[in-house]
Design a protein around this motif. Structure first.
Motif, PDB file in Angstrom:
ATOM      1  N   THR A   1       2.363  -2.494  17.957  1.00  0.00           N
ATOM      2  CA  THR A   1       1.785  -2.120  19.242  1.00  0.00           C
ATOM      3  C   THR A   1       2.491  -2.846  20.378  1.00  0.00           C
ATOM      4  N   ARG A   2       2.922  -2.095  21.379  1.00  0.00           N
ATOM      5  CA  ARG A   2       3.873  -2.609  22.353  1.00  0.00           C
ATOM      6  C   ARG A   2       3.308  -3.684  23.268  1.00  0.00           C
ATOM      7  N   ARG A   3       2.000  -3.647  23.520  1.00  0.00           N
ATOM      8  CA  ARG A   3       1.445  -4.476  24.584  1.00  0.00           C
ATOM      9  C   ARG A   3       1.021  -5.872  24.150  1.00  0.00           C
TER      10      ARG A   3
ATOM     11  N   ASN B   1       5.127   8.937  22.039  1.00  0.00           N
ATOM     12  CA  ASN B   1       4.647   7.562  22.118  1.00  0.00           C
ATOM     13  C   ASN B   1       5.416   6.712  23.110  1.00  0.00           C
TER      14      ASN B   1
ATOM     15  N   GLY C   1       5.596   7.465  27.192  1.00  0.00           N
ATOM     16  CA  GLY C   1       5.251   8.568  26.313  1.00  0.00           C
ATOM     17  C   GLY C   1       4.832   9.791  27.116  1.00  0.00           C
TER      18      GLY C   1
ATOM     19  N   ALA D   1      -4.942   5.541  20.004  1.00  0.00           N
ATOM     20  CA  ALA D   1      -4.186   6.438  20.892  1.00  0.00           C
ATOM     21  C   ALA D   1      -3.692   7.606  20.050  1.00  0.00           C
TER      22      ALA D   1
ATOM     23  N   ARG E   1      -0.236   9.909  14.515  1.00  0.00           N
ATOM     24  CA  ARG E   1      -0.380   8.730  15.367  1.00  0.00           C
ATOM     25  C   ARG E   1      -1.857   8.435  15.555  1.00  0.00           C
TER      26      ARG E   1
ATOM     27  N   TRP F   1      -7.910   3.707  24.532  1.00  0.00           N
ATOM     28  CA  TRP F   1      -6.513   3.375  24.270  1.00  0.00           C
ATOM     29  C   TRP F   1      -6.080   2.138  25.054  1.00  0.00           C
ATOM     30  N   SER F   2      -6.983   1.611  25.869  1.00  0.00           N
ATOM     31  CA  SER F   2      -6.596   0.476  26.717  1.00  0.00           C
ATOM     32  C   SER F   2      -7.401  -0.759  26.336  1.00  0.00           C
TER      33      SER F   2
ATOM     34  N   MET G   1      -2.253   1.555  21.955  1.00  0.00           N
ATOM     35  CA  MET G   1      -1.117   0.921  22.615  1.00  0.00           C
ATOM     36  C   MET G   1      -1.458  -0.480  23.097  1.00  0.00           C
TER      37      MET G   1
END
Length: 748
Positions: A119-121, A525, A532, A198, A179, A252-253, A183
């Motif tokens: 996960t990128r964050r 994504n 994305g 997400a 998916r 998703w946040s 994120m």
């Protein structure tokens, strides 16, 4: 047919509310001790981005200098937000590796290499009460995994063979889900990881149910159905059996937790499909709602829906902020949430009662076949922080006259304004559009002073619905033209007119070098600095892939990418081994046979090709005093040369925001913004106290920590500047990509 009134239950569990209220009355003023660390994405479980430290003040913040930095040593832009535990900082770098750094010596402690798909964050940190078990919990490749925070090794006792499959338990065949992982990293509460998802925003995307997992065993402890099942509250706000095919309604946040009360606050997103809802007639709970759950059990306490039957992709995405406000001489513990379309809603944290009036106002119906736009929408009495219409008068004054004239004509034929339903007969110009307004990472607070801070942008979306046509084997002339239009509006800025590359890599014959799954994942994504584009439907993806030289027949396979071992103390690589699906099912692409549904489906592009459509400033930081219910101050942030004539290095205030803030107990608000900008504002009046221009763009939440009484500010500066920004990495003395740490001069 669903009832024609929204449901906003505020007291569904009377006894529970009584107990919570009694507990609140007996509780001491919330301690700020938890705000002296940065062990969560937003600093602490309340996601306030608030830090209790007294060294950096309004008087000395302008003296901040680079104390040290950690280069990431590759060209990958990382959106990762560092967390700091005691004297260890965890970052990403070196070919998507997770790295533990000693903040005293700035040396690497360990490297867990090649965590592609993480996960990128950010990640989560958890430790046992005796501090003998310390774990990093994160999502990667649709699984949850754990790494020993001390050794960097995977925890093989977690889940089954070291992982939990997030695709399981969400009303779909797990092997059909492409998916699901969020994120954002989720949030830790006690021994639970509370996490959203997400799943995408196309027709038939998986549902976004919120789940809690035991951080030691990996066992799912509870699930909250954001799309209610038969017999559950809110089921009658959907068509019968909609939960079998509707997707989204996901978090998703950021998830916020009041740890003293044990309440989790969910900012829930839109149902799919975002812009056409003939297959989901009704108000669609719990879409676009703030939902308060018992964090221990997942039971709903109260909720409020901020958009009924959403047709505009107005997700709730900024973290709900927990504040104590002074209303009419009475201290009230409140929760406030900001929206993409510029509203702020404030509620009693325990009961869900609004602290400021909310009025249901009528809005236009939809003319689309089968569609039933909800007749009213809730409008907060607090001042709106964005514009909600594009007009000739508000058009970007920097446009050349030829572009202005073209837009005057389009505006005459289009419709613009709050809650104008999308159509296939004309363009709708929504302000703000799909990106907001306020979005994820764009809210912060001073919890005890009733002040909330927002980063906001005014970025329009232009929608026009098109009927989804049956799939085709060969590319028709019209389809080729549509792909070219899609490419020019979403890809050309980074990949070049001729696809030869620029900010992004070359796409020439890319279909011959990557399999369809990789291509699809990158488009939907995002990858690296590329965002994305979740609204691109499956057939368009396949058509574009063929256009780029690929063969969609390969879409059920993935290449084994060659891992790279970075230099340094590498202790492991790749996380745990995930079992492959023996028989992979195709993604859901049609309504179940036993469900009623519309004959036709409609889609639209994001419509984001004109980010500077309205006059600047395009981005701002806004301070709300929620004691009085007023905007106390607003300042433009960011640097964007888009359409600005003259010196391109100066630009105009604005830019797409995926940035972050930190609010300190000494009254300083730090903010990042487009153009590599780093600011410090006076929290009281918005006065600019300090400004720095980074050598690289920052697309991550900043962090802060204390060491021996000294206060440090951490900025992830690893992203490339876009073509419409001045490239500060070319300046003499520019720092390499990496994590930049600021502090006041001298030792303490």
């Amino acid at each position: 047919m669903s009832p024609r009134k929204p449901i906003n239950s505020k007291v569904p569990i009377v006894f529970g509310i009584f107990i919570l209220t009694l507990f609140s009355a007996c509780q001491k003023e919330a301690s700020t001790e938890r705000h002296a660390t940065w062990t969560h994405y937003g600093g602490s479980p309340d996601q306030s981005k608030f830090f209790d430290g007294d060294e950096i003040t309004k008087a000395n913040v302008s003296q901040l200098k680079v104390a040290w930095m950690y280069p990431t040593e590759d060209e990958t832009p990382y959106f990762f937000s560092p967390i700091i535990v005691d004297t260890v900082m965890y970052v990403m770098g070196k070919n998507s590796s997770l790295i533990a750094l000693n903040v005293v010596t700035q040396e690497e402690i360990w490297i867990h290499a090649n965590l592609m798909g993480l996960t990128r964050r950010g990640i989560n940190y958890w430790e046992s009460k005796d501090k003998k078990d310390k774990r990093l919990i994160f999502t990667i490749s649709n699984t949850i995994q754990a790494i020993d925070a001390v050794t960097g090794l995977s925890v093989m006792s977690f889940g089954t063979d070291g992982y939990v499959d997030l695709r399981e338990g969400v009303d779909r065949d797990p092997t059909s889900i492409r998916r699901i992982q969020p994120m954002m990293p989720g949030v830790i509460y006690k021994d639970l990881l509370i996490i959203g998802s997400a799943p995408g925003e196309n027709y038939f995307s998986p549902p976004g149910h919120v789940r809690a997992y035991n951080v030691v065993t990996g066992k799912m402890e509870w699930i909250f159905h954001t799309i209610p099942h038969p017999g559950e509250f809110g089921y009658d706000t959907w068509p019968k059996d909609a939960y079998k095919y509707v997707g989204g309604v996901n978090v998703w946040s950021e998830i916020t937790v009041d740890t003293e009360r044990g309440i989790a606050y969910l900012p829930v997103g839109s149902p799919t499909y975002d812009y056409y809802g003939a297959d989901r007639i009704g108000s669609n709970l719990f879409g676009n709602s703030i939902v308060a759950l018992d964090a221990n059990t997942g039971e709903r306490i109260w909720h409020y829906q901020t958009v009924h039957h959403d047709l505009w992709d107005y997700d709730l995405s900024p973290a709900p902020q927990l504040l104590t406000v002074d209303r009419n001489g009475k201290k009230i513990d409140a929760v406030a949430v900001a929206t993409k379309h510029g509203f702020v809603f404030v509620f009693d944290r325990v009961t869900g009662e609004p602290l400021f009036p909310i009025e249901e106002k009528p809005f236009p119906p939809s003319a689309m076949p089968g569609e039933e736009a909800w007749p009213t929408q809730p409008i907060s009495s607090l001042p709106n922080f964005t514009r909600n219409e594009v007009t000739k008068e508000t058009l970007n004054p920097y446009f050349p006259d030829s572009i202005k004239q073209a837009w005057y004509k389009r505006l005459e034929e289009a419709k613009s304004g709050l809650y104008v339903p999308p159509s296939d007969q004309y363009e709708t110009m929504m302000m703000p559009g799909a990106l907001g307004g306020a979005n994820y990472g764009n809210s912060a607070a001073d919890p005890q002073n009733g002040m909330m801070y927002l980063l906001t942008q005014e970025h329009a979306s232009i929608y026009k619905l098109n009927k989804v046509e049956p799939p085709k084997i060969d590319l028709s002339v019209n389809e080729v033209q549509r792909i070219k239009t899609l490419y020019s509006s979403t890809c050309q800025t980074c990949h070049g007119v001729d696809m030869a590359g620029g900010v992004g890599p070359s796409l020439v014959n890319i279909g011959q070098h990557v399999f369809f799954d990789e291509f699809r994942s990158a488009v939907i994504n995002g990858k690296g600095q590329m965002p994305g584009f979740v609204h691109v439907d499956e057939e368009t993806l396949k058509a574009m892939y063929r256009y780029l030289g690929g063969n969609p027949a390969s879409f059920n396979f993935r290449r084994n990418l060659e891992p790279k071992t970075p230099e340094g103390p590498v202790v492991a690589s790749g996380g745990v081994k995930i079992r492959p699906d023996e028989n992979r099912a195709p993604a859901m692409s049609a309504y179940p046979k036993d469900t009623e549904h519309p004959t036709d489906r409609y889609t639209t592009e994001y419509g984001l090709e004109w980010p500077g459509l309205a006059a600047p400033p395009w981005s701002s930081i806004v301070a709300y005093d929620l004691n009085e219910g007023v905007i106390k101050w607003r300042m433009p942030v960011g640097q964007d040369s888009l359409y600005v004539q003259g010196d391109q290095s100066k630009g105009a205030p604005g830019g797409v925001l995926r940035k972050g803030m930190i609010v300190t107990s000494t009254g300083v608000v730090f903010s990042t913004a487009k153009g590599g900008k780093l600011y410090a504002f006076d929290a009281e009046n918005g006065k600019l106290l300090w400004e720095e221009t980074l050598s690289r763009e920052s697309n991550a939440q900043p962090s802060m920590y204390m060491l021996n009484g000294k206060q440090y500010l951490v900025i992830n500066a690893t992203s490339n500047f876009a073509r419409d920004s001045y490239n500060h990495s070319k300046k003499p003395g520019a720092l390499p990509k990496g994590y930049v740490v600021y502090a006041l001069p001298g030792n303490k």
